[in-house]
Design an enzyme around this catalytic site. Structure first.
Site, PDB file in Angstrom:
ATOM      1  N   SER A  87       0.876  -1.177   0.000  1.00  0.00           N
ATOM      2  CA  SER A  87       0.000   0.000   0.000  1.00  0.00           C
ATOM      3  C   SER A  87       0.911   1.223   0.000  1.00  0.00           C
ATOM      4  CB  SER A  87      -0.899  -0.003   1.239  1.00  0.00           C
ATOM      5  OG  SER A  87      -1.642  -1.189   1.313  1.00  0.00           O
ATOM      6  N   LYS A 108      -6.721   2.114  -3.106  1.00  0.00           N
ATOM      7  CA  LYS A 108      -6.417   1.351  -1.875  1.00  0.00           C
ATOM      8  C   LYS A 108      -6.406   2.279  -0.653  1.00  0.00           C
ATOM      9  CE  LYS A 108      -4.857  -1.502   1.178  1.00  0.00           C
ATOM     10  NZ  LYS A 108      -5.747  -2.464   1.815  1.00  0.00           N
ATOM     11  N   LYS A 121      -0.323   4.899   8.357  1.00  0.00           N
ATOM     12  CA  LYS A 121       0.342   5.265   7.088  1.00  0.00           C
ATOM     13  C   LYS A 121      -0.668   5.392   5.951  1.00  0.00           C
ATOM     14  CE  LYS A 121       1.261   2.031   4.593  1.00  0.00           C
ATOM     15  NZ  LYS A 121       1.571   0.820   3.820  1.00  0.00           N
TER      16      LYS A 121
HETATM   17  P1  NAD Z   1       4.892  -6.496   7.534  1.00  0.00           P
HETATM   18  O1  NAD Z   1       5.520  -5.398   8.285  1.00  0.00           O
HETATM   19  O2  NAD Z   1       4.366  -7.699   8.250  1.00  0.00           O
HETATM   20  O3  NAD Z   1       5.892  -7.037   6.395  1.00  0.00           O
HETATM   21  C1  NAD Z   1       6.775  -6.226   5.676  1.00  0.00           C
HETATM   22  C2  NAD Z   1       8.021  -7.062   5.371  1.00  0.00           C
HETATM   23  O4  NAD Z   1       8.893  -6.279   4.555  1.00  0.00           O
HETATM   24  C3  NAD Z   1       8.802  -7.425   6.643  1.00  0.00           C
HETATM   25  O5  NAD Z   1       9.045  -8.829   6.664  1.00  0.00           O
HETATM   26  C4  NAD Z   1      10.097  -6.621   6.526  1.00  0.00           C
HETATM   27  O6  NAD Z   1      11.213  -7.280   7.085  1.00  0.00           O
HETATM   28  C5  NAD Z   1      10.218  -6.495   5.010  1.00  0.00           C
HETATM   29  N1  NAD Z   1      11.030  -5.363   4.570  1.00  0.00           N
HETATM   30  C6  NAD Z   1      10.968  -4.070   4.988  1.00  0.00           C
HETATM   31  N2  NAD Z   1      11.835  -3.298   4.276  1.00  0.00           N
HETATM   32  C7  NAD Z   1      12.438  -4.129   3.387  1.00  0.00           C
HETATM   33  C8  NAD Z   1      13.404  -3.933   2.372  1.00  0.00           C
HETATM   34  N3  NAD Z   1      13.935  -2.730   2.121  1.00  0.00           N
HETATM   35  N4  NAD Z   1      13.817  -5.011   1.634  1.00  0.00           N
HETATM   36  C9  NAD Z   1      13.286  -6.254   1.877  1.00  0.00           C
HETATM   37  N5  NAD Z   1      12.367  -6.499   2.840  1.00  0.00           N
HETATM   38  C10 NAD Z   1      11.938  -5.449   3.581  1.00  0.00           C
HETATM   39  O7  NAD Z   1       3.733  -5.816   6.676  1.00  0.00           O
HETATM   40  P2  NAD Z   1       2.445  -6.515   6.040  1.00  0.00           P
HETATM   41  O8  NAD Z   1       1.340  -6.494   7.044  1.00  0.00           O
HETATM   42  O9  NAD Z   1       2.837  -7.781   5.372  1.00  0.00           O
HETATM   43  O10 NAD Z   1       2.066  -5.417   4.939  1.00  0.00           O
HETATM   44  C11 NAD Z   1       2.831  -5.272   3.747  1.00  0.00           C
HETATM   45  C12 NAD Z   1       2.141  -4.221   2.896  1.00  0.00           C
HETATM   46  O11 NAD Z   1       0.810  -4.656   2.609  1.00  0.00           O
HETATM   47  C13 NAD Z   1       2.010  -2.861   3.596  1.00  0.00           C
HETATM   48  O12 NAD Z   1       2.192  -1.845   2.625  1.00  0.00           O
HETATM   49  C14 NAD Z   1       0.598  -2.876   4.147  1.00  0.00           C
HETATM   50  O13 NAD Z   1       0.088  -1.570   4.318  1.00  0.00           O
HETATM   51  C15 NAD Z   1      -0.123  -3.683   3.089  1.00  0.00           C
HETATM   52  N6  NAD Z   1      -1.303  -4.444   3.533  1.00  0.00           N
HETATM   53  C16 NAD Z   1      -1.304  -5.156   4.713  1.00  0.00           C
HETATM   54  C17 NAD Z   1      -2.444  -5.876   5.075  1.00  0.00           C
HETATM   55  C18 NAD Z   1      -2.503  -6.683   6.362  1.00  0.00           C
HETATM   56  O14 NAD Z   1      -3.605  -7.132   6.717  1.00  0.00           O
HETATM   57  N7  NAD Z   1      -1.407  -6.924   7.054  1.00  0.00           N
HETATM   58  C19 NAD Z   1      -3.571  -5.893   4.231  1.00  0.00           C
HETATM   59  C20 NAD Z   1      -3.525  -5.190   3.030  1.00  0.00           C
HETATM   60  C21 NAD Z   1      -2.393  -4.470   2.687  1.00  0.00           C
END
Ligand code: NAD
Length: 296
Positions: free
Chosen positions: A101, A176, A245
């Protein structure tokens, strides 16, 4: 020759999404800055390869990012002086799909820079949470060139059920952010209603049942109140910081197009204060406890 799909970001969402791609038979190359996340993924998906660094993605035909923010996406696409990013490494006609997102304005900028190198970009954020990432029924909203979206359709179908092309570069990220604004407003309204009702002596479970059979029904009343709030679990799998965010992204979008978004401004302030007051890993459903602890 089998085509390699890169997947960067194996967090709450990326882990099950990449798992769906592996299960669908795609040749995957994965990376995450958290070594534990990569190890957990490889344990569950032993046929998948771990990238030693971004350079390993050079031969991938598609690289998917599922990262916390536009800053993180920028860091892997643009890279740094010490480590080149996908912008430098990928071959012309390859595709970067940002499923995070992210901020629509920054996505447009990035798509333009990639296009100058002959690399396509799609923004394809998702909705549905961890549960629907696990069962492959996410809603996916795709921005970018439609022929490229069509080319990537089978990848989207491995992860989602409702796949909709919504416009040009950044359109997916814009819709989104606005979706999450609507979702966050619905959750706060439901939480405040429960707090007020309880103070009046109403049973919150009964209230939830009434909402769900009445016009107050929304995604939070149906899928969050009993499951994660009244149960005391507060573990829906989407962090409060990520919701904060997303709301900031929606408000920035409103400002960019000259719209006041009155409720949005108030909501952003509320979630931002909650994000500052609660621990970094707090789930977004903790907004209920935050509101409850601030009642007079
Ligand atoms: P999260 O924090 O669980 O996972 C993010 C991952 O990215 C982590 O494992 C982290 O180590 C990794 N990371 C961060 N910076 C990095 C980099 N530079 N290189 C490689 N890896 C890196 O987040 P999430 O809940 O999985 O969400 C991911 C995205 O999806 C976000 O943008 C969030 O807003 C969106 N999203 C989340 C949900 C949800 O229910 N969790 C639902 C829809 C959308």
């Amino acid at each position: 020759m089998t085509q390699t799909i890169g997947f960067i970001g194996l967090g709450m969402m990326g882990m099950p999404m990449a798992g769906r791609l592996a299960a669908a038979g795609h040749t995957l190359l994965v990376a995450d800055t958290a070594a534990a996340a990569v190890q957990a993924f490889l344990k569950a998906n032993p046929t998948v390869t771990q990238a030693a660094g971004l350079t390993d993605f050079a031969a991938a035909c598609v690289v998917i990012t599922m990262l916390p923010s536009s800053d993180a996406v920028d860091s892997v696409v643009r890279g740094s002086d010490a480590a080149p990013g996908l912008l430098t490494l990928l071959q012309p006609d390859s595709v970067v799909i940002d499923m995070s997102s992210s901020e629509p304005g920054r996505t447009r900028q990035l798509a333009g820079e990639l296009a100058a190198k002959g690399i396509h970009m799609l923004d394809a954020p998702v909705s549905g949470g961890v549960k629907r990432a696990v069962d492959g029924s996410l809603a996916i909203m795709v921005g970018g060139p439609e022929p490229i979206a069509t080319r990537c359709q089978s990848l989207f179908e491995a992860m989602g059920k409702t796949i909709r092309h919504v416009g040009g570069p950044g359109a997916g990220h814009a819709v989104k952010a606005l979706n999450n604004y609507v979702s966050a407003a619905g959750l706060v309204a439901a939480a405040e209603a429960l707090i007020v009702g309880q103070a009046f002596g109403l049973d919150p479970a009964v209230m939830t049942d009434v909402f769900n059979s009445s016009t107050g029904r929304n995604n939070s009343t149906e899928n969050k109140l009993k499951q994660f709030i009244l149960s005391g679990k507060f573990d829906a799998g989407f962090s409060l910081r990520l919701m904060d965010k997303d709301l900031a992204t929606a408000l920035k979008l409103a400002q960019d197009v000259g719209q006041p978004m009155e409720l949005g401004r108030h909501l952003v302030g509320l979630w931002h204060d909650a994000a500052g007051a609660l621990p970094p890993q707090a789930d977004h459903t903790e907004i209920f406890r935050y509101l409850d602890s601030h009642k007079k």
